[in-house]
Design a protein around this motif. Structure first.
Motif, short mmCIF file in Angstrom:
data_model
loop_
_atom_site.label_atom_id
_atom_site.label_comp_id
_atom_site.label_asym_id
_atom_site.label_seq_id
_atom_site.Cartn_x
_atom_site.Cartn_y
_atom_site.Cartn_z
N LEU A 1 -12.81 -6.00 -4.30
CA LEU A 1 -12.57 -6.03 -2.76
C LEU A 1 -11.12 -6.32 -2.72
N GLY A 2 -10.09 -5.35 -2.35
CA GLY A 2 -8.59 -5.31 -2.71
C GLY A 2 -7.93 -4.98 -1.48
N VAL A 3 -6.53 -5.51 -1.67
CA VAL A 3 -5.79 -4.96 -0.67
C VAL A 3 -4.41 -4.72 -1.62
N GLY A 4 -3.81 -3.57 -1.01
CA GLY A 4 -2.73 -3.20 -1.62
C GLY A 4 -1.69 -2.47 -1.10
N SER A 5 -0.72 -1.88 -1.50
CA SER A 5 0.40 -1.26 -0.94
C SER A 5 1.35 -0.63 -1.60
N LEU B 1 0.80 -1.27 -5.81
CA LEU B 1 0.30 -2.75 -6.18
C LEU B 1 -0.92 -2.96 -5.67
N TRP B 2 -1.90 -3.49 -6.19
CA TRP B 2 -3.35 -3.99 -5.59
C TRP B 2 -3.72 -5.43 -6.37
N PHE B 3 -4.28 -6.31 -5.37
CA PHE B 3 -4.75 -7.21 -5.65
C PHE B 3 -6.33 -7.36 -5.24
N LEU C 1 -4.47 -12.90 0.81
CA LEU C 1 -5.58 -12.30 0.72
C LEU C 1 -6.60 -12.83 1.61
N ALA C 2 -6.30 -13.66 2.60
CA ALA C 2 -7.23 -14.01 3.54
C ALA C 2 -7.10 -12.86 4.69
N MET D 1 -5.41 -8.00 -10.51
CA MET D 1 -4.08 -7.25 -10.17
C MET D 1 -3.96 -6.04 -10.84
N GLN D 2 -3.46 -5.07 -10.25
CA GLN D 2 -3.52 -3.52 -10.65
C GLN D 2 -2.37 -3.17 -10.16
N PHE D 3 -1.35 -2.41 -11.16
CA PHE D 3 -0.32 -1.36 -10.71
C PHE D 3 -0.55 0.06 -11.17
#
Length: 978
Positions: free
Chosen positions: A313-317, A293-295, A120-121, A286-288
Motif C-alpha cells: 500500500l503505497g504513495v508516490g510522486s 519515488l514511492w513509499f 504516510l497517514a 521505498m522504491q525509485f
C-alpha cells in the motif's frame, strides 16, 4: 551533454556589508559558494561548493554530474531533473600516500536535497488508524553521487551543508585498511524516514560505476542510519535490509490473508513489526522507478473476526512535480467464524510482460516491451461436514491484453469422497483457461514443481504454498489469444500406503494437445511417522504423458524422485520408465517400452527416450556398501534386460569386492534367449607388511531353450572353460501358421479393414449389416491390411520402384517366400466396375520381428522395420473419360422475335375437388390414418433411403398435425364422398 565542452568559472566577489571576499563556482549558470580543503600542511587538498536553489527551478542532476565528469555520462540514468533545494559539490585530489600512483584518482562527490514531505497517514484504508506519535513520515530526500568509494575519514573532513547526510561506516575492530567504505561509488537516492520520532536515513542505489558493477551485482542491501542531531552528525550504526520477502509463518488459512507476497522485488523493505491496537505494521518500503519515488506499507487491520492485510500500500510522486498517487500491490482477507467456517484470501496486482510461445518478450512498434496488468487471486475455505474437514483451495488470475479478456481458474476440493481401499478418493480438482496458454512441464523431473500438481500435493502450510504458486505462475500460464485449456484431476490413496494425484489437461487452440501429469508418494507401513517409527520404504514417482495428434506420437515417462529409499534411508532408489509409440510421420509404426534404459550394445535411435538406469545405492555402514542397477526394454525388433550388483567391504587391512553383471536378449515368438553373465571377486588382506590377494573372474554365456552355454573361470593364473547343454546355440522350434495366426494376428474379420476417408453422410444398420450413405461427389475410401502384401490386382510392382514385395515370416523361420495378394473388387449390381476407380497404394513400415528375415535376432541393432510394405489402397472415383457437354446456343436464338398469338398453347383442364370445412372428426381420422402400419412402413422406408433414422430423426404424432398442418379439410370426390 557529457562530451561537449563545459564552462566552469571561478568568480571572486566582495560582500558589500562585511567587505569579505567570497569565491563562487559558476556551473550551468548557477553560483556555487566555493571553499577549499587543505591538509595538515595547509596545502591544497580539494574544495567544496554549495548551491541553494532560491527560485525553485528544476536542476538536471545527470547533466550536472556529466559536465563535471564527462567520462561517466553513459553510466548514469537520464531524466533525473528535480526541483532541488540545494546542491553540494566536493572534490579531493588523489592522495599522495597511494601505493600505485598510476591507479590513484581524485574523488568527486555530488549531493542534492529535495523539498518533499510525505506523510504516510494519507494512505487509504489504514492511514486514519495510525497514531499521531507513530505516523511514518518521509522528508529530507536527497540524491548522492560518488565517483570513487567514500571513506569515513573523507566524510569527516567534508563540511556538509545542513540537511545533507551521508551513511556512516559501521564500527569494527578490523584494521584501518580493511574497513569498508562508508559509501561505494555510484548514484544513490536517500530519504529520511521518521518512525516514533526516530529519524532514519535510507539509501538506495540507482546506478554503479563500471569498475564497481560486479560489487553492485552481489550487493542487495540498503543502508539505514539513525540520525540523532539536526546537523546531520550520525552515530556509528548501520542496518542491512534485504529485498527478500518477510512473510511470517502462520497457520495455512491465516497465512494466505496475512502475508500476500511482495511481488515487486525492486522495493526495499524495512521491518517494523509494531502492533498498534487493531493495526499491525509489518514493513515499510521505498522504491525509485521511472523517475517516481514511492513509499509503501505492509500492514494488517483486525476487526470483528476479520483481518484485512495490505501488501504494497503505497504513495508516490514524480520528483519533478509533487503530485501524490496511491497504489496497492496486494490485498488479503481472513475470516474466522468460531471454528465452523474459516476463509483466507489474497489478491495480487502485477505488471507483466507479454511473451510468445518460446518465452521471448514481445515488443511493440517502438521496440518497447508490451506490458499488461494482471490480477491474481487465491482463496482457502475451511469448514467441516459430518465431523470431517473440508478444504477448498483455488487460484486464478484475470488480465486484459490488446482489448481481449484473459483468465484462468484452478480449484482443489480436499475432502474424502470414498471408494474401495485400493482407490479411495480424497479430493477433486478442476481448471479452465480462456485466452490463456498453459505450458506443461517439459521434463518429468519438473512435474513436482508444476503449480497445479504442487497445489494438490502441498504440505500443511497450504496458505503459504498458494502464495508461492501465485508468484510462480508467470512461466507456466500466459495470455494468448485463441488459446484455451481444461483440466480435471483426482487425488486418491491406495490402502493408505500410496498418496497420489493425477491431472488431465486438454489444450485447444492452434493445435489440440492432451497431457497427463501425476505425482505419487509411497510410505510403508502407513502412518509410520505418526507411530514414531521409521518407514520401511518411501518413494515418490512423477508421471508425464503427452499425446499431440498433429505429431502422431504418444509419450509416457515416469521417474523416481529424490528421497526415495527402501529398507533404510541410506538405501537410495532412482530410475525411470518410458513408453513411446508413433502413429504417423517419419517414425510411424515404431514403439519402445523401457524401464531403466537399454542393452549396452544397443545403439539408441535419436527419437527414443533417454531413461536413467534403475539404481539402488546402500551404504549399510562405514565398511560395507551395496550398489545395483537394472533395465528392461522392449522394441519393435527385440526384448532386452540386464542387471548389475556390486558389494564392497573395507575395514583396516581387509578389502573385498563382489560384482555380478548380466545382460539378456530375448525373442518372444518363438521364445529364445541369449545372455552374458560376468562375475568378479577380489579380496586382499595385509599381514605383517605383506599383502595377500585373491582374484576370481568368471564369465558365462547361456542360450536356450534348452538351457545351454559355456563358462570361463579364472583364479589367479589358472583358467578353466566348461560347456553344458548343447555345444552350439540351439535353434528353437519354428511356429506353425496356425500358431502364428492365433498368437500374432487379429481375428479373421479384423485382418482387413475398409474405412471411409471422405464423403460419409450417415451409417445405417440393416439386418445387422452396416451400410454407409456416401456423398458421391466426395467419395473416398481406403483399405488396410495387417498382413503386408506381395501382390495385388490393383497394382503392378514395376509401377512402384520402392515397393518392398519380399516379405518373410521370422517366427515361422520362412525366408522371403510369403505370398499374399491384396485383392479389391468393386461391383455395381454384380457387375465388376474396378476400372471406374483409381487406387493409390498405401505403403507402411512393418516390424521385422514379424515380417523380417533372420530366425534368431542376435543383433540388437539390426533393422527394426521393413520399409515401403504394401498395406492398402486409397480408392476414389475416376473422372468420366468422355464427359458430355451441352450444345452451345447463341443467346439471341433464345429470344422471341414475334409475340405469341393464337392458341399456341393449350392448358389441360384439371377438375379440383371442392373443399368443405373441416371438423374435429376429420382431424382424428387423419391422425389414425397416418399412423397405420402400412403408411408407417412406407414412410420409414422413404426416410431410410434419404439417410434418416425414422425413430430418432422424424416423429409424427397428433401434436405434429395440430401444430404444423392446422385443422385439416375433407374433400368431395366421386370416389370418396367425404
Amino acid at each position: 551533454m557529457g562530451n561537449q565542452p563545459t564552462s566552469v568559472l571561478l568568480v571572486v566577489e566582495t560582500d558589500p556589508g562585511s567587505q569579505q571576499k567570497k569565491v563562487y563556482l559558476i556551473l550551468q549558470q548557477r553560483r556555487f559558494e566555493f571553499a577549499t580543503l587543505s591538509t595538515s600542511t595547509d596545502s591544497f587538498a580539494g574544495f567544496t561548493a554549495a548551491y541553494r536553489n532560491e527560485n525553485g527551478d528544476s536542476v538536471d542532476i545527470t547533466e550536472l554530474i556529466s559536465d563535471l565528469i564527462p567520462s561517466i555520462a553513459d553510466q548514469l540514468p537520464t531524466g533525473l531533473a528535480f526541483s532541488l533545494q540545494q546542491v553540494f559539490l566536493a572534490y579531493q585530489k588523489a592522495p599522495n600516500s597511494a601505493k600505485n600512483k598510476s591507479q590513484a584518482s581524485p574523488t568527486f562527490l555530488v549531493g542534492a536535497t529535495l523539498g518533499l514531505d510525505i506523510n504516510l497517514a494519507e494512505l487509504p484504508l489504514i492511514g486514519d488508524k495510525l497514531p499521531t506519535d507513530f505516523t511514518p513520515r518521509i522528508n529530507g530526500i536527497q540524491i548522492l553521487y560518488a565517483y570513487q568509494d567514500i571513506s569515513a575519514e573523507l566524510i569527516n573532513t567534508l563540511k556538509l551543508p545542513q540537511g545533507l547526510s551521508l551513511p556512516s561506516v559501521s564500527s569494527s575492530k578490523q584494521q584501518e585498511t580493511e574497513k569498508p567504505p562508508a559509501l561505494h561509488s555510484g548514484l544513490y537516492l536517500s530519504a529520511n524516514l521518521t518512525l516514533e520520532n526516530n529519524p532514519q536515513w535510507v539509501t538506495l542505489p540507482l546506478s554503479r560505476s563500471k569498475k564497481n558493477r560486479s560489487r553492485a551485482a552481489s550487493s542487495q542491501t540498503a543502508q539505514i542510519t539513525n540520525t540523532t542531531k539536526a546537523d546531520a552528525t550520525t552515530q556509528e550504526s548501520e542496518i542491512s535490509i534485504s529485498k527478500s520477502e518477510q512473510n511470517p509463518k502462520n497457520e495455512k488459512i491465516k497465512a494466505l490473508a496475512q502475508a500476500p507476497p511482495n511481488v515487486d522485488d525492486t522495493i526495499t523493505w524495512i521491518d517494523v513489526n509494531k502492533k498498534l491496537g487493531p493495526l499491525t505494521m509489518q514493513q515499510v518500503g521505498m522504491q525509485f522507478q521511472n523517475s517516481e519515488l514511492w513509499f509503501f506499507l505492509n500492514a494488517s487491520l483486525s476487526f470483528g473476526g476479520i483481518t484485512l492485510s495490505c501488501n504494497g500500500l503505497g504513495v508516490g510522486s514524480s520528483l519533478t512535480e509533487f503530485k501524490p498517487k496511491f497504489r496497492l500491490n496486494g490485498l488479503g482477507i481472513h475470516y474466522s467464524g468460531g471454528g465452523c467456517l474459516e476463509i483466507g484470501g489474497a489478491l495480487l496486482r502485477k505488471t507483466m510482460s507479454l511473451k510468445d510461445e518460446q518465452g521471448a518478450i514481445q515488443l511493440d512498434g517502438n521496440g518497447n516491451p508490451i506490458t499488461y496488468e494482471e490480477y491474481s487471486g487465491a482463496v482457502i475455505i475451511g469448514t467441516s461436514f459430518k465431523g470431517k474437514k473440508i478444504t477448498l483451495s483455488a487460484i486464478g488470475s484475470y488480465a486484459e491484453v490488446k482489448g481481449e479478456a484473459s483468465l484462468f481458474i484452478f480449484a482443489l476440493l480436499d475432502y474424502p469422497l470414498g471408494g474401495p481401499p485400493a482407490f479411495f478418493v480424497t479430493g477433486l480438482a478442476a481448471g479452465f483457461g480462456y485466452n490463456r496458454r498453459l505450458n506443461p512441464p517439459e521434463t518429468v523431473e519438473a512435474v513436482e514443481d508444476f503449480p497445479f500438481v504442487k497445489l494438490a500435493m502441498g504440505g500443511e502450510d497450504k496458505g503459504k504454498d498458494l502464495l508461492q504458486i501465485l508468484d510462480s505462475l508467470g512461466s507456466y500460464i500466459q495470455p494468448a489469444s485463441g488459446e484455451m485449456f481444461f483440466a480435471i484431476g483426482i487425488k486418491f490413496t491406495s490402502f493408505k500406503i500410496i498418496d497420489a494425484f493425477v491431472l488431465l489437461i486438454v489444450k485447444l487452440g492452434k493445435r489440440t494437445e492432451f497431457h497427463i501429469l501425476g505425482l505419487a508418494s509411497l510410505v510403508a507401513p502407513p502412518g509410520a511417522v505418526d507411530l514414531g517409527i521409521e518407514p520401511v520404504a518411501e518413494a515418490k514417482l512423477a508421471l508425464k504423458a503427452v499425446y499431440i495428434p498433429d505429431e502422431g506420437v504418444l509419450r509416457v515417462e515416469a521417474n523416481l524422485q529424490k528421497g526415495s529409499y527402501i529398507l533404510s534411508k541410506k538405501c537410495y532408489l532412482s530410475g525411470g520408465f518410458a513408453f513411446y509409440s508413433w502413429f504417423s510421420g517419419e517414425h510411424e509404426g515404431d514403439f519402445v517400452l523401457t524401464l531403466g534404459g537399454y542393452h549396452p550394445k544397443f545403439k539408441v535411435p535419436s527419437h527414443y527416450p533417454q531413461v536413467p538406469r534403475l539404481k539402488l545405492e546402500w551404504q549399510l555402514n562405514e565398511n560395507l556398501s551395496i550398489k545395483g542397477e537394472g533395465y528392461f526394454a522392449l522394441t519393435a525388433s527385440t526384448l532386452m534386460a540386464g542387471v548389475c550388483l556390486e558389494a564392497s567391504f573395507e575395514q583396516e587391512s581387509v578389502k573385498a569386492t563382489f560384482k555380478i553383471e548380466a545382460h539378456f536378449l530375448i525373442a518372444w515368438k518363438p521364445f529364445y534367449y541369449e545372455a552374458t553373465v560376468a562375475l568378479e571377486i577380489r579380496a586382499s588382506v595385509k599381514i605383517c607388511f605383506e599383502t595377500v590377494s585373491l582374484d576370481i573372474r568368471a564369465s558365462l554365456q547361456i542360450w536356450g531353450p534348452p538351457f545351454s552355454g559355456r563358462a570361463f573361470l579364472e583364479v589367479g593364473l589358472v583358467s578353466v572353460e566348461m560347456r553344458f547343454g548343447s555345444s552350439l546355440p540351439p535353434r528353437p522350434k519354428a511356429l506353425t501358421w496356425q500358431e502364428f495366426k492365433a498368437s500374432l494376428l487379429p481375428t479373421d474379420n479384423a485382418i482387413c479393414n475398409i474405412t471411409v476417408c471422405d464423403g460419409l453422410i450417415r451409417k445405417l444398420e440393416r439386418n445387422k449389416v452396416e451400410e454407409w450413405i456416401i456423398n458421391p461427389k466426395e467419395f473416398a475410401i481406403s483399405t488396410d491390411s495387417v498382413i503386408p502384401s506381395t501382390a495385388s490386382n490393383m497394382a503392378d510392382p514395376a509401377q512402384y520402384k520402392n515397393w518392398e514385395s519380399k516379405i518373410s515370416l521370422r517366427p515361422m523361420d520362412l525366408k522371403p517366400s510369403l505370398s499374399s495378394t491384396h485383392k479389391i473388387e468393386i461391383r455395381r449390381k454384380d457387375e465388376l466396375v474396378n476400372q471406374e476407380f483409381s487406387c493409390k497404394p498405401i505403403f507402411k513400415r512393418v516390424p521385422t520381428a514379424l515380417w523380417g528375415e533372420g530366425f534368431i535376432p542376435r543383433d540388437p541393432n539390426a533393422p527394426r522395420f521393413i520399409e515401403n510394405a504394401l498395406c492398402g489402397f486409397n480408392i476414389t472415383p475416376k473422372p468420366p473419360e468422355n464427359p458430355q457437354k451441352s450444345q452451345e446456343i447463341a443467346y439471341k436464338k433464345l429470344l422471341l422475335d414475334d409475340p405469341i398469338s393464337g392458341k399456341a398453347y393449350q392448358w389441360e383442364a384439371i377438375d379440383l375437388p371442392s373443399l368443405r370445412s373441416g371438423s374435429a372428426s376429420d382431424t382424428e381420422n387423419l391422425k389414425q390414418e397416418i399412423n397405420t402400419e402400412t403408411i408407417r412402413n412406407k414412410r420409414n422406408m422413404l426416410l431410410q433411403n434419404l439417410g434418416f433414422l425414422p425413430d430418432q430423426d422424424v416423429t409424427i404424432n397428433g401434436v405434429f398435425i395440430d401444430e404444423l398442418l392446422g385443422e385439416p379439410h375433407s374433400i368431395n370426390s366421386s370416389n370418396n364422398p367425404k
